[in-house]
Design a protein around this motif. Structure first.
Motif, PDB file in Angstrom:
ATOM      1  N   LEU A   1     -14.616  -3.218  -6.284  1.00  0.00           N
ATOM      2  CA  LEU A   1     -12.955  -3.190  -6.361  1.00  0.00           C
ATOM      3  C   LEU A   1     -12.493  -2.735  -7.419  1.00  0.00           C
ATOM      4  CD1 LEU A   1     -11.881  -6.545  -4.569  1.00  0.00           C
ATOM      5  CD2 LEU A   1     -12.420  -4.220  -3.677  1.00  0.00           C
ATOM      6  N   VAL A   2     -10.936  -1.774  -7.646  1.00  0.00           N
ATOM      7  CA  VAL A   2     -10.316  -0.948  -8.662  1.00  0.00           C
ATOM      8  C   VAL A   2      -9.502  -2.139  -8.073  1.00  0.00           C
ATOM      9  CG1 VAL A   2      -8.958   0.942  -9.512  1.00  0.00           C
ATOM     10  CG2 VAL A   2     -11.409   1.107  -7.979  1.00  0.00           C
ATOM     11  N   ASP A   3      -8.787  -2.967  -9.750  1.00  0.00           N
ATOM     12  CA  ASP A   3      -7.673  -3.305  -9.574  1.00  0.00           C
ATOM     13  C   ASP A   3      -6.405  -2.477 -10.541  1.00  0.00           C
ATOM     14  OD1 ASP A   3      -8.124  -5.615  -9.013  1.00  0.00           O
ATOM     15  OD2 ASP A   3      -9.187  -6.280 -11.381  1.00  0.00           O
TER      16      ASP A   3
ATOM     17  N   LYS B   1      -4.483   1.465   2.875  1.00  0.00           N
ATOM     18  CA  LYS B   1      -3.749   0.645   2.805  1.00  0.00           C
ATOM     19  C   LYS B   1      -3.542   0.537   0.976  1.00  0.00           C
ATOM     20  CE  LYS B   1      -5.684  -4.423   2.694  1.00  0.00           C
ATOM     21  NZ  LYS B   1      -6.486  -5.174   2.599  1.00  0.00           N
ATOM     22  N   PHE B   2      -4.512   1.328   0.018  1.00  0.00           N
ATOM     23  CA  PHE B   2      -3.434   1.399  -0.913  1.00  0.00           C
ATOM     24  C   PHE B   2      -2.494   2.272  -1.184  1.00  0.00           C
ATOM     25  CE2 PHE B   2      -3.820   4.928  -4.494  1.00  0.00           C
ATOM     26  CZ  PHE B   2      -3.520   3.522  -5.816  1.00  0.00           C
ATOM     27  N   LEU B   3      -2.137   2.794  -0.404  1.00  0.00           N
ATOM     28  CA  LEU B   3      -0.870   4.065  -0.893  1.00  0.00           C
ATOM     29  C   LEU B   3      -0.080   3.370  -0.062  1.00  0.00           C
ATOM     30  CD1 LEU B   3      -1.855   7.188   1.343  1.00  0.00           C
ATOM     31  CD2 LEU B   3      -1.700   6.770  -1.396  1.00  0.00           C
ATOM     32  N   PHE B   4      -0.109   1.990   1.100  1.00  0.00           N
ATOM     33  CA  PHE B   4       1.198   0.855   1.487  1.00  0.00           C
ATOM     34  C   PHE B   4       1.585   0.115   0.304  1.00  0.00           C
ATOM     35  CE2 PHE B   4       3.376  -2.461   3.191  1.00  0.00           C
ATOM     36  CZ  PHE B   4       4.217  -1.890   3.926  1.00  0.00           C
ATOM     37  N   LEU B   5       0.122  -0.350  -0.491  1.00  0.00           N
ATOM     38  CA  LEU B   5       0.559  -1.322  -1.551  1.00  0.00           C
ATOM     39  C   LEU B   5       1.126  -0.865  -2.668  1.00  0.00           C
ATOM     40  CD1 LEU B   5      -3.364  -3.137  -1.474  1.00  0.00           C
ATOM     41  CD2 LEU B   5      -0.845  -4.159  -1.217  1.00  0.00           C
ATOM     42  N   ALA B   6       0.713   0.442  -2.739  1.00  0.00           N
ATOM     43  CA  ALA B   6       1.238   1.384  -4.148  1.00  0.00           C
ATOM     44  C   ALA B   6       2.835   1.680  -4.212  1.00  0.00           C
ATOM     45  CB  ALA B   6       0.913   2.802  -4.771  1.00  0.00           C
TER      46      ALA B   6
ATOM     47  N   ALA C   1      -6.693  -6.141  -6.545  1.00  0.00           N
ATOM     48  CA  ALA C   1      -8.006  -5.260  -5.913  1.00  0.00           C
ATOM     49  C   ALA C   1      -7.270  -4.113  -4.786  1.00  0.00           C
ATOM     50  CB  ALA C   1      -8.184  -7.216  -4.463  1.00  0.00           C
ATOM     51  N   ALA C   2      -6.830  -3.311  -6.121  1.00  0.00           N
ATOM     52  CA  ALA C   2      -5.626  -1.835  -4.813  1.00  0.00           C
ATOM     53  C   ALA C   2      -6.483  -1.549  -4.398  1.00  0.00           C
ATOM     54  CB  ALA C   2      -4.869  -1.088  -6.273  1.00  0.00           C
ATOM     55  N   TYR C   3      -7.669  -0.989  -4.651  1.00  0.00           N
ATOM     56  CA  TYR C   3      -8.734  -0.019  -3.977  1.00  0.00           C
ATOM     57  C   TYR C   3     -10.409  -0.431  -3.377  1.00  0.00           C
ATOM     58  CZ  TYR C   3     -10.797   3.922  -2.966  1.00  0.00           C
ATOM     59  OH  TYR C   3     -11.582   5.301  -2.400  1.00  0.00           O
ATOM     60  N   ARG C   4     -10.633  -0.491  -2.679  1.00  0.00           N
ATOM     61  CA  ARG C   4     -12.664  -1.016  -2.428  1.00  0.00           C
ATOM     62  C   ARG C   4     -13.325   1.034  -2.075  1.00  0.00           C
ATOM     63  NH1 ARG C   4     -14.643  -5.531  -0.468  1.00  0.00           N
ATOM     64  NH2 ARG C   4     -13.467  -6.119  -0.246  1.00  0.00           N
ATOM     65  N   GLN C   5     -13.846   1.333  -3.238  1.00  0.00           N
ATOM     66  CA  GLN C   5     -14.357   2.261  -2.763  1.00  0.00           C
ATOM     67  C   GLN C   5     -15.051   2.323  -1.363  1.00  0.00           C
ATOM     68  OE1 GLN C   5     -16.174   3.241  -6.792  1.00  0.00           O
ATOM     69  NE2 GLN C   5     -15.367   1.815  -8.270  1.00  0.00           N
ATOM     70  N   PRO C   6     -15.011   2.949  -1.474  1.00  0.00           N
ATOM     71  CA  PRO C   6     -16.346   3.358   0.237  1.00  0.00           C
ATOM     72  C   PRO C   6     -17.444   3.373   0.163  1.00  0.00           C
ATOM     73  CG  PRO C   6     -14.847   6.065  -1.093  1.00  0.00           C
ATOM     74  CD  PRO C   6     -14.548   4.434  -1.553  1.00  0.00           C
TER      75      PRO C   6
ATOM     76  N   ASP D   1     -10.341   8.374  -6.807  1.00  0.00           N
ATOM     77  CA  ASP D   1      -9.535   9.317  -6.063  1.00  0.00           C
ATOM     78  C   ASP D   1      -8.776   8.207  -4.713  1.00  0.00           C
ATOM     79  OD1 ASP D   1      -7.260  10.785  -5.121  1.00  0.00           O
ATOM     80  OD2 ASP D   1      -8.133  12.385  -4.445  1.00  0.00           O
ATOM     81  N   PRO D   2      -7.675   7.983  -4.877  1.00  0.00           N
ATOM     82  CA  PRO D   2      -7.343   6.357  -3.782  1.00  0.00           C
ATOM     83  C   PRO D   2      -6.243   7.337  -2.608  1.00  0.00           C
ATOM     84  CG  PRO D   2      -6.311   6.245  -5.550  1.00  0.00           C
ATOM     85  CD  PRO D   2      -7.168   6.776  -6.182  1.00  0.00           C
TER      86      PRO D   2
END
Length: 710
Positions: free
Chosen positions: A303-305, A265-270, A293-298, A259-260
């Motif tokens: 990385l999630v593309d 940062k993800f929300l801004f890119l999205a 590389a939209a989301y880096r898991q904590p 869940d990003p």
């Protein structure tokens, strides 16, 4: 003097200038050679130094540090931190929104560790626009006409004017965006042409509907009379982006089981890619969204593309509720003027979001395709109208001698004639504006303290030819307290507070005397409040400033001074208020009951978000509901007084409550007021004996005026 027109937009801004020789306005390119400047500000920190980025450079930098990039700041202009719209923005924007200090209730934004008002951020955008226009024109720009949404409140307009002043611009006029668009449209009208125009303005952050009469006289001058306008300050292209962002989040959740939605940062890119997809879907049947590389898991996972496709059909279904909201407001605007779609001669589409096929097809279906004007660039027409006004607005013409005077002048320099309601100079389009919301005060009406009493009704043309007045009576003590509100709700606190005027009644005047409250409203939408006692010399006059202290912003600590957790406190008050509403609703005025219901919903929302500041704010709101609801609040206090009182005292209070309720059921208003006074005295005495000081203020009117029957 070089003047420009500025469309200060939520997403993008534009600058125009008027060419007197051609009788037309044109858009000026910015320093990057673009006609639109993104309304974005960022701070880049490098090697211990900071540099300010505005416009396209800020957008390009934003993905690196989204928390230090401010966009959509227009939605925060002139709003207090406690504003419910600000609470909504805190959950949706990528940067931090913080309260001001104790003397400043306005919302601020945090940028690279420093706090700024939205007006200061907007001034940075205006400074770039001014600098680029100066370079383009080859001479210093000094003056500007700046546009705002029609439904901007006075505080928001004041913040826009403040931003212009901070950018070293003389703001000649703040003009509504739909009206500016109509001015641009007016260039196409023939002499002695008469039109009834509806402007559908769907921008990046706000939506406005304006209905105007447009007339070109024999001399070729355009006249625009605003009939009405409605709007939604949280409906625009940003919300269209938001539905695609939600679709991207759902895709990531389904494909990667993560869940990003809390990652800034993800929300801004999205959002950035959602905006690109939105534009593509206006031209193509589908749009691919690819975010490497939209989301880096904590937890250190891979990385999630993002690789997904959105079709036009899917997009139309997602935005359909938003489009239907706009059409519902269109029908509201027509209904208030007793108009049908057939009564509208021209529909102007304004704002970049009207390029969306679902939007313009819905408008064309409602009004008929032949009426919808799409020959003026919807991204530029507001700025073009502002540019026309900037180049032609040279003052107001005296109705007595015809001399041109400065716009701010109250009387003619030549003959002393009043300039209230005077027309603009002959070269400029003549615009007759109206108030979009009523202006009035909080006062006591019957037993209800939180009553909004309009003094200047909604839809009143301004500037006023003469001030407008209503009469009141003082209530308790020598303090006269006049809270000024702008809005349409019968419940004062549900409207927008503009300021509070306080005055101590002179000793030589009796308490419970008559007081007149007079409002004046000038062409810059500045309210002058005059308090006077007829037949005496007692007069207090003040001009309200919307940036002055009103209600302190809630502090974000988690526990109050009594050691009660903010969540537990709100849970208790929510349950108590719900019981109060169920038990005493028949004694609560319908508008107040509706407000309490909405407040209970907002309290539930605050509890679900776990926002400490919002929970504390809602606790204060519910307390106000409990102790400020007229007869129902008196019965509530009576219950508290009876609990633990001696048997004789309890019997007296219960008997007094029964008397008031009986008279209320019989409709004997005068007897209800008399018996309610007796009940109040009994309750106050019982509570005082038990030293319940917490409700002391709820028993008085705190200087509010009582409306006289007129």
């Amino acid at each position: 003097m070089k003047a420009i027109g500025i469309d200060l937009g939520t997403t993008n801004s534009a600058v125009t200038r008027y060419d007197q020789s051609r009788g037309a306005a044109s858009v000026l390119a910015n320093g990057e050679g673009e006609s639109l400047t993104p309304s974005v500000v960022a701070v880049r920190q490098r090697d211990g130094s900071e540099s300010l980025l505005v416009g396209r450079m800020a957008v390009n930098f934003a993905a690196r540090r989204p928390k230090d990039t401010v966009l959509s700041v227009k939605r925060l202009m002139g709003r207090d931190y406690a504003d419910s719209d600000v609470a909504q923005a805190r959950g949706r924007l990528n940067y931090e929104i913080v309260p001001g200090d104790d003397d400043d209730p306005r919302a601020h934004v945090s940028l690279a560790g420093k706090t700024y008002t939205p007006a200061q951020i907007s001034s940075m955008i205006l400074e770039k626009l001014k600098r680029d226009a100066t370079r383009s024109l080859g001479e210093e720009v000094t003056h500007a006409v700046i546009t705002v949404p029609a439904y901007f409140r006075d505080a928001q307009r004041a913040a826009t004017r403040e931003a212009g002043a901070q950018a070293n611009l003389v703001v000649k006029k703040i003009i509504d965006e739909p009206t500016a668009a109509a001015v641009a449209f007016g260039l196409e009208m023939d002499q002695q042409d008469r039109r009834r125009v509806l402007v559908y303005d769907l921008g990046g952050g706000t939506f406005d509907i304006s209905i105007l009469h447009a007339v070109k006289d024999k001399a070729g001058n355009n006249h625009f009379q605003v009939l009405d306008y409605v709007g939604d300050s949280w409906l625009g292209g940003d919300d269209f982006d938001g539905v695609i962002v939600n679709k991207i989040i759902e895709w990531v959740q389904a494909e990667s089981k993560v869940d990003p939605s809390d990652d800034k940062k993800f929300l801004f890119l999205a959002k950035s890619h959602a905006e690109q997809a939105k534009r593509q879907l206006s031209q193509l049947p589908e749009a691919d969204i690819v975010i490497p590389a939209a989301y880096r898991q904590p937890d250190g996972g891979p990385l999630v593309d993002v690789e997904m496709t959105v079709t036009r059909e899917q997009y139309d279904a997602l935005i359909d509720p938003l489009v239907q909201r706009t059409m519902s407001l269109v029908q509201d605007a027509l209904g208030r003027q007793n108009l049908s779609p057939d009564d509208i001669s021209d529909v102007l589409l304004v704002g970049g979001s009207t390029l969306t096929p679902k939007v313009y097809e819905s408008v064309e279906s409602f009004f008929g395709k032949s009426k919808v004007r799409r020959n003026i660039n919807p991204m530029e027409c507001v700025a073009l109208g502002a540019g026309i006004l900037a180049g032609t607005l040279n003052g107001v013409e005296c109705p007595g001698c015809g001399r041109s005077n400065e716009e701010q002048a109250a009387v003619c320099e030549e003959c002393g004639h009043s300039l209230a309601g005077a027309a603009e100079s002959a070269d400029a389009p003549v615009i007759y504006e109206v108030t979009g919301m009523a202006l009035g005060i909080a006062a006591v009406k019957g037993s209800q303290q939180d009553t909004f009493v309009p003094i200047i009704p909604r839809g009143t043309p301004y500037p006023l030819p003469e001030p407008m007045r209503r009469s009141f009576q003082t209530t308790d003590g020598r303090l006269i307290r006049v809270p000024v509100y702008e809005g349409d709700s019968a419940v004062a606190s549900e409207n927008n507070e503009q300021g509070v005027v306080e005055y101590e009644l002179p000793q030589e005047l009796d308490v419970n005397t008559r007081v007149d409250v007079t409002f004046n409203y000038d062409s810059d939408r500045i309210v002058t409040v005059r308090i006077s006692v007829p037949g005496t010399g007692m007069v207090k006059e003040t001009t309200l400033r919307t940036d002055t202290h009103r209600t302190p912003a809630p502090e974000p600590e988690a526990v109050d001074d009594g050691g009660i957790g903010w969540r537990e406190e709100l849970v208790y008050l929510e349950a108590e208020t719900r019981r109060f509403l169920q038990t005493h609703q028949q004694y609560i005025e319908p508008a107040q009951a509706m407000k309490i219901t909405r407040d209970l919903d907002a309290a539930q929302q605050a509890l679900s978000t776990q926002d400490a500041a919002e929970c504390k704010r809602m606790s204060n709101v519910l307390r106000s509901d409990l102790f400020g609801s007229g007869l129902a609040s008196q019965f509530f206090l009576a219950e508290r007084a009876v609990d633990g009182a001696s048997a004789p005292v309890a019997r007296s209070i219960n008997a007094a409550v029964a008397d008031v309720q009986r008279s209320f059921q019989q409709g004997n208003r005068q007897l209800v007021e008399e018996q309610a006074l007796a009940l109040r005295a009994l309750v106050a005495k019982a509570l005082e004996a038990r030293e319940v000081a917490e409700v002391g203020d709820a028993e008085t009117y705190e200087g509010l005026l009582r409306l006289l029957d007129e």
